[in-house]
Scaffold this motif. Structure first.
Motif, mmCIF file in Angstrom:
data_model
loop_
_atom_site.group_PDB
_atom_site.id
_atom_site.type_symbol
_atom_site.label_atom_id
_atom_site.label_comp_id
_atom_site.label_asym_id
_atom_site.label_seq_id
_atom_site.Cartn_x
_atom_site.Cartn_y
_atom_site.Cartn_z
ATOM 1 N N ASP A 14 -1.435 -1.640 6.091
ATOM 2 C CA ASP A 14 -2.280 -0.483 6.365
ATOM 3 C C ASP A 14 -2.977 -0.702 7.701
ATOM 4 O O ASP A 14 -3.600 -1.740 7.914
ATOM 5 N N ASP A 17 -7.060 -1.095 7.198
ATOM 6 C CA ASP A 17 -7.709 -2.265 6.598
ATOM 7 C C ASP A 17 -6.814 -3.502 6.482
ATOM 8 O O ASP A 17 -7.254 -4.535 5.985
ATOM 9 N N GLU A 19 -4.406 -4.104 4.504
ATOM 10 C CA GLU A 19 -3.883 -4.334 3.152
ATOM 11 C C GLU A 19 -2.374 -4.094 3.116
ATOM 12 O O GLU A 19 -1.861 -3.192 3.769
#
Length: 104
Positions: A14, A17, A19
């Protein structure tokens, strides 16, 4: 249809962030168990093309296909060490990420 040696899923990070994300039936998922599984080279190519478009749209980075094994329950499990570690979350702080959420 050209067969793959192993089924594959599409992973990315992502952009907001960092992730790890897995491409699911309706978009990006944070749970590998809901990942869309490519069974042949054509499906894998379509996943990869979608991933490249997402990179171009600045939604994700580091898009790649990973070999998986699909269990009797239909859940894809990565075959390689890197992806096995990525589905567990950060390894330096066990109070953060997926492992902390699983403990709650």
């Amino acid at each position: 249809m050209s067969a793959l040696k192993h089924p594959q899923i599409l992973l990315a990070s992502d952009l907001a962030d960092g992730e790890v994300l897995f491409l699911g039936p309706e978009g990006w998922e944070r749970d590998h168990r809901r990942a869309r599984v490519a069974q042949d080279k054509e499906e894998a190519g379509a996943l990869e093309a979608f991933g490249k478009a997402e990179v171009a749209a600045n939604r994700v980075v580091d898009v790649y296909l990973a070999d998986v094994e699909v269990g009797a329950d239909g859940v894809p499990t990565p075959l390689h060490y890197r992806e096995k570690m990525r589905i567990k979350g950060p390894s330096v702080r066990l109070d953060l990420g997926k492992q902390a959420q699983g403990a709650a």
